[in-house]
Design a protein around this motif. Structure first.
Motif: not given
Length: 107
Positions: A23-34, A36-51
């Motif tokens: 999560k910190l790596a994502r935030l430091r790069r100013n990348i939204s969860m949305e 990351v979800a789009e790029r990874s092909g995963l749902g926001r819920t899954t990204v949230w669970a990973i974080e």
């Protein structure tokens, strides 16, 4: 259905820390969860669970999220790379070849 995996508290803490670091790596790069979800092909819920460090999310999903955060999936190659304890055990089990005794010069 597969067996439920029971984790020790120390493993749970490690997964939670890993999730926080992702999560910190994502935030430091100013990348939204949305994004990351789009790029990874995963749902926001899954990204949230990973974080959150969820143990129920597959390792592949973790890798996809890391890849979506500017190719950080290559960091997975660092796991067990420098296995100091394993190398020590291996070295202790190696047998040292004995040399033949030196010959005296025939005079």
């Amino acid at each position: 259905m597969g067996k439920k995996i029971v984790l020790t508290p120390s493993i749970q803490r490690i997964l939670q820390r890993m999730g926080e670091q992702i999560k910190l790596a994502r935030l430091r790069r100013n990348i939204s969860m949305e994004i990351v979800a789009e790029r990874s092909g995963l749902g926001r819920t899954t990204v949230w669970a990973i974080e959150k460090g969820s143990p129920s999310v597959s390792m592949g999903a973790y890798a996809k999220v890391l890849h979506a955060i500017e190719g950080m999936d290559k960091d997975l190659l660092l796991i067990c790379k420098d296995d100091a304890k394993g190398r020590l055990i291996q070295d202790l089990n190696l047998t040292v070849a004995r040399r033949a005794p030196k010959r005296k010069n025939d005079e």
